[in-house]
Motif scaffolding. Sequence first.
Motif, PDB file in Angstrom:
ATOM      1  N   LEU A 145       0.835  -1.200   0.000  1.00 27.66           N
ATOM      2  CA  LEU A 145       0.000   0.000   0.000  1.00 27.66           C
ATOM      3  C   LEU A 145       0.872   1.253   0.000  1.00 27.66           C
ATOM      4  O   LEU A 145       0.549   2.254  -0.648  1.00 27.66           O
ATOM      5  N   VAL A 146       1.982   1.201   0.711  1.00 27.95           N
ATOM      6  CA  VAL A 146       2.933   2.312   0.727  1.00 27.95           C
ATOM      7  C   VAL A 146       3.553   2.481  -0.656  1.00 27.95           C
ATOM      8  O   VAL A 146       3.714   3.604  -1.152  1.00 27.95           O
ATOM      9  N   ALA A 147       3.885   1.358  -1.298  1.00 26.48           N
ATOM     10  CA  ALA A 147       4.449   1.404  -2.654  1.00 26.48           C
ATOM     11  C   ALA A 147       3.462   2.034  -3.638  1.00 26.48           C
ATOM     12  O   ALA A 147       3.844   2.848  -4.491  1.00 26.48           O
ATOM     13  N   GLN A 148       2.172   1.683  -3.512  1.00 24.87           N
ATOM     14  CA  GLN A 148       1.158   2.267  -4.390  1.00 24.87           C
ATOM     15  C   GLN A 148       1.017   3.766  -4.159  1.00 24.87           C
ATOM     16  O   GLN A 148       0.841   4.538  -5.108  1.00 24.87           O
ATOM     17  N   ALA A 150       3.371   5.738  -3.165  1.00 28.18           N
ATOM     18  CA  ALA A 150       4.562   6.349  -3.779  1.00 28.18           C
ATOM     19  C   ALA A 150       4.380   6.475  -5.284  1.00 28.18           C
ATOM     20  O   ALA A 150       4.694   7.514  -5.881  1.00 28.18           O
ATOM     21  N   GLN A 151       3.857   5.420  -5.916  1.00 30.84           N
ATOM     22  CA  GLN A 151       3.616   5.477  -7.360  1.00 30.84           C
ATOM     23  C   GLN A 151       2.662   6.610  -7.709  1.00 30.84           C
ATOM     24  O   GLN A 151       2.902   7.393  -8.637  1.00 30.84           O
ATOM     25  N   HIS A 152       1.588   6.722  -6.942  1.00 28.04           N
ATOM     26  CA  HIS A 152       0.587   7.762  -7.192  1.00 28.04           C
ATOM     27  C   HIS A 152       1.212   9.155  -7.118  1.00 28.04           C
ATOM     28  O   HIS A 152       0.967  10.006  -7.988  1.00 28.04           O
ATOM     29  N   LYS A 153       2.025   9.381  -6.098  1.00 30.51           N
ATOM     30  CA  LYS A 153       2.634  10.702  -5.928  1.00 30.51           C
ATOM     31  C   LYS A 153       3.635  11.022  -7.030  1.00 30.51           C
ATOM     32  O   LYS A 153       3.603  12.094  -7.648  1.00 30.51           O
ATOM     33  N   PHE A 154       4.566  10.092  -7.259  1.00 26.16           N
ATOM     34  CA  PHE A 154       5.649  10.376  -8.208  1.00 26.16           C
ATOM     35  C   PHE A 154       5.165  10.440  -9.653  1.00 26.16           C
ATOM     36  O   PHE A 154       5.745  11.168 -10.466  1.00 26.16           O
ATOM     37  N   ALA A 240       1.779  -3.891  14.184  1.00 29.04           N
ATOM     38  CA  ALA A 240       2.882  -3.889  13.232  1.00 29.04           C
ATOM     39  C   ALA A 240       2.557  -3.188  11.924  1.00 29.04           C
ATOM     40  O   ALA A 240       3.440  -2.695  11.263  1.00 29.04           O
ATOM     41  N   ALA A 241       1.281  -3.170  11.535  1.00 34.12           N
ATOM     42  CA  ALA A 241       0.939  -2.531  10.265  1.00 34.12           C
ATOM     43  C   ALA A 241       0.397  -1.119  10.462  1.00 34.12           C
ATOM     44  O   ALA A 241      -0.217  -0.562   9.572  1.00 34.12           O
ATOM     45  N   THR A 242       0.589  -0.555  11.642  1.00 30.46           N
ATOM     46  CA  THR A 242       0.079   0.788  11.883  1.00 30.46           C
ATOM     47  C   THR A 242       1.204   1.803  11.880  1.00 30.46           C
ATOM     48  O   THR A 242       1.454   2.471  10.888  1.00 30.46           O
ATOM     49  N   SER A 243       1.929   1.937  12.984  1.00 29.35           N
ATOM     50  CA  SER A 243       2.944   2.994  13.055  1.00 29.35           C
ATOM     51  C   SER A 243       4.101   2.759  12.092  1.00 29.35           C
ATOM     52  O   SER A 243       4.664   3.718  11.561  1.00 29.35           O
ATOM     53  N   SER A 244       4.467   1.503  11.820  1.00 32.18           N
ATOM     54  CA  SER A 244       5.540   1.257  10.849  1.00 32.18           C
ATOM     55  C   SER A 244       5.126   1.736   9.459  1.00 32.18           C
ATOM     56  O   SER A 244       5.933   2.303   8.716  1.00 32.18           O
ATOM     57  N   ARG A 245       3.863   1.524   9.117  1.00 30.09           N
ATOM     58  CA  ARG A 245       3.357   1.987   7.817  1.00 30.09           C
ATOM     59  C   ARG A 245       3.333   3.510   7.752  1.00 30.09           C
ATOM     60  O   ARG A 245       3.693   4.104   6.729  1.00 30.09           O
ATOM     61  N   ILE A 246       2.935   4.147   8.846  1.00 31.74           N
ATOM     62  CA  ILE A 246       2.903   5.603   8.887  1.00 31.74           C
ATOM     63  C   ILE A 246       4.308   6.176   8.700  1.00 31.74           C
ATOM     64  O   ILE A 246       4.510   7.165   7.992  1.00 31.74           O
ATOM     65  N   VAL A 247       5.301   5.545   9.323  1.00 33.17           N
ATOM     66  CA  VAL A 247       6.689   5.999   9.187  1.00 33.17           C
ATOM     67  C   VAL A 247       7.165   5.854   7.737  1.00 33.17           C
ATOM     68  O   VAL A 247       7.812   6.750   7.188  1.00 33.17           O
ATOM     69  N   LEU A 249       5.314   5.856   5.035  1.00 30.43           N
ATOM     70  CA  LEU A 249       4.619   6.882   4.255  1.00 30.43           C
ATOM     71  C   LEU A 249       5.258   8.253   4.470  1.00 30.43           C
ATOM     72  O   LEU A 249       5.424   9.033   3.525  1.00 30.43           O
ATOM     73  N   ASN A 250       5.631   8.531   5.697  1.00 29.75           N
ATOM     74  CA  ASN A 250       6.227   9.831   6.017  1.00 29.75           C
ATOM     75  C   ASN A 250       7.557  10.029   5.295  1.00 29.75           C
ATOM     76  O   ASN A 250       7.832  11.110   4.762  1.00 29.75           O
ATOM     77  N   ILE A 251       8.378   8.986   5.260  1.00 28.27           N
ATOM     78  CA  ILE A 251       9.666   9.097   4.564  1.00 28.27           C
ATOM     79  C   ILE A 251       9.456   9.310   3.071  1.00 28.27           C
ATOM     80  O   ILE A 251      10.126  10.148   2.447  1.00 28.27           O
ATOM     81  N   LEU A 252       8.521   8.583   2.485  1.00 29.98           N
ATOM     82  CA  LEU A 252       8.260   8.764   1.056  1.00 29.98           C
ATOM     83  C   LEU A 252       7.665  10.139   0.770  1.00 29.98           C
ATOM     84  O   LEU A 252       7.942  10.730  -0.276  1.00 29.98           O
ATOM     85  N   ASP A 253       6.875  10.662   1.691  1.00 26.80           N
ATOM     86  CA  ASP A 253       6.379  12.039   1.545  1.00 26.80           C
ATOM     87  C   ASP A 253       7.537  13.035   1.556  1.00 26.80           C
ATOM     88  O   ASP A 253       7.556  13.997   0.784  1.00 26.80           O
TER      89      ASP A 253
END
Length: 285
Positions: A145-148, A150-154, A240-247, A249-253
């Motif tokens: 979901l994070v990869a998707q 990133a694709q959407h943004k870039f 495990a799929a909450t705060s790690s995912r947020i982090v 997403l934040n780096i990719l942002d």
Amino acid sequence: MLSGGLSRLKEVNQSLNPSEQKAAKYIIKYPEKMVEMTVSDLAEASGSSQSAIIRLCKSLGLKGYQDLKLRVAGDLQDDRSHGDEYKEIRPESGLKTIMTSVSNNNIYSINETLKLLDIDQLQKVIDLVKQAQRIDFYGTGASQLVAQDAQHKFMRINKVCTAYADTHLQLTSAVTLTENDVAFAISNSGETRQIIESIKAAKEAGAKTIGMTRYGNSTLGSLVDIHIQTLSAESDIRSAATSSRIVQLNILDILYVAIASQNYDESIHYLNRSREAIKKSFKVK
């Protein structure tokens, strides 16, 4: 002020050898005492050895014991200033408690990761992504979901990229990359077999490789050209799929905004074009 020492210790504690683990556990339990100690004092108090403590500092990617002391002291100062810390979700927690816990866990994890991130390393990632003719984002589960995202943004700033959900397609795409392309793998554990295989294929094809994992040694981290490490102090699978995912997403942002700002005029041009196209598609005829 330097900080992030305690977070690193907690993250790698279970992977340390017994002698290093004794020192790490003592520091985590008595950080206020540790910042006043010499290496020999800590060795004696923890039942460890001076050589094990020096190895521990190297395992944490630090320059030495003084660096670790400064970071632990910084953590103590941060705790006094902010008071936010990771809290595990308990059974039958009230809604107000859940709202506070989830939000604080996300904030805590982002802040702890920011202490760990190296600006020079992030700039290298930005340079690679900015120059890439094509970018493949790899991930499974929550990381997909994070990869998707990133694709959407870039894509909106005219970067040609993929984020296939199917791991076979990820691998197929990886073998078609060239030396002008970038493969960006996202895996919290750094041990996801399908992602590792795709990165291996991308490297064999000549592409530059980037990996984002949790802090510590991992197979993915050892394979990639640039390893971005995150901290999210999660202790069980429910979180495990909450705060790690947020982090993640934040780096990719951060990467996305940095690249868009460096190519400001071009980025605004393509963002406006994509916005107009989407607006037109929703107009009622």
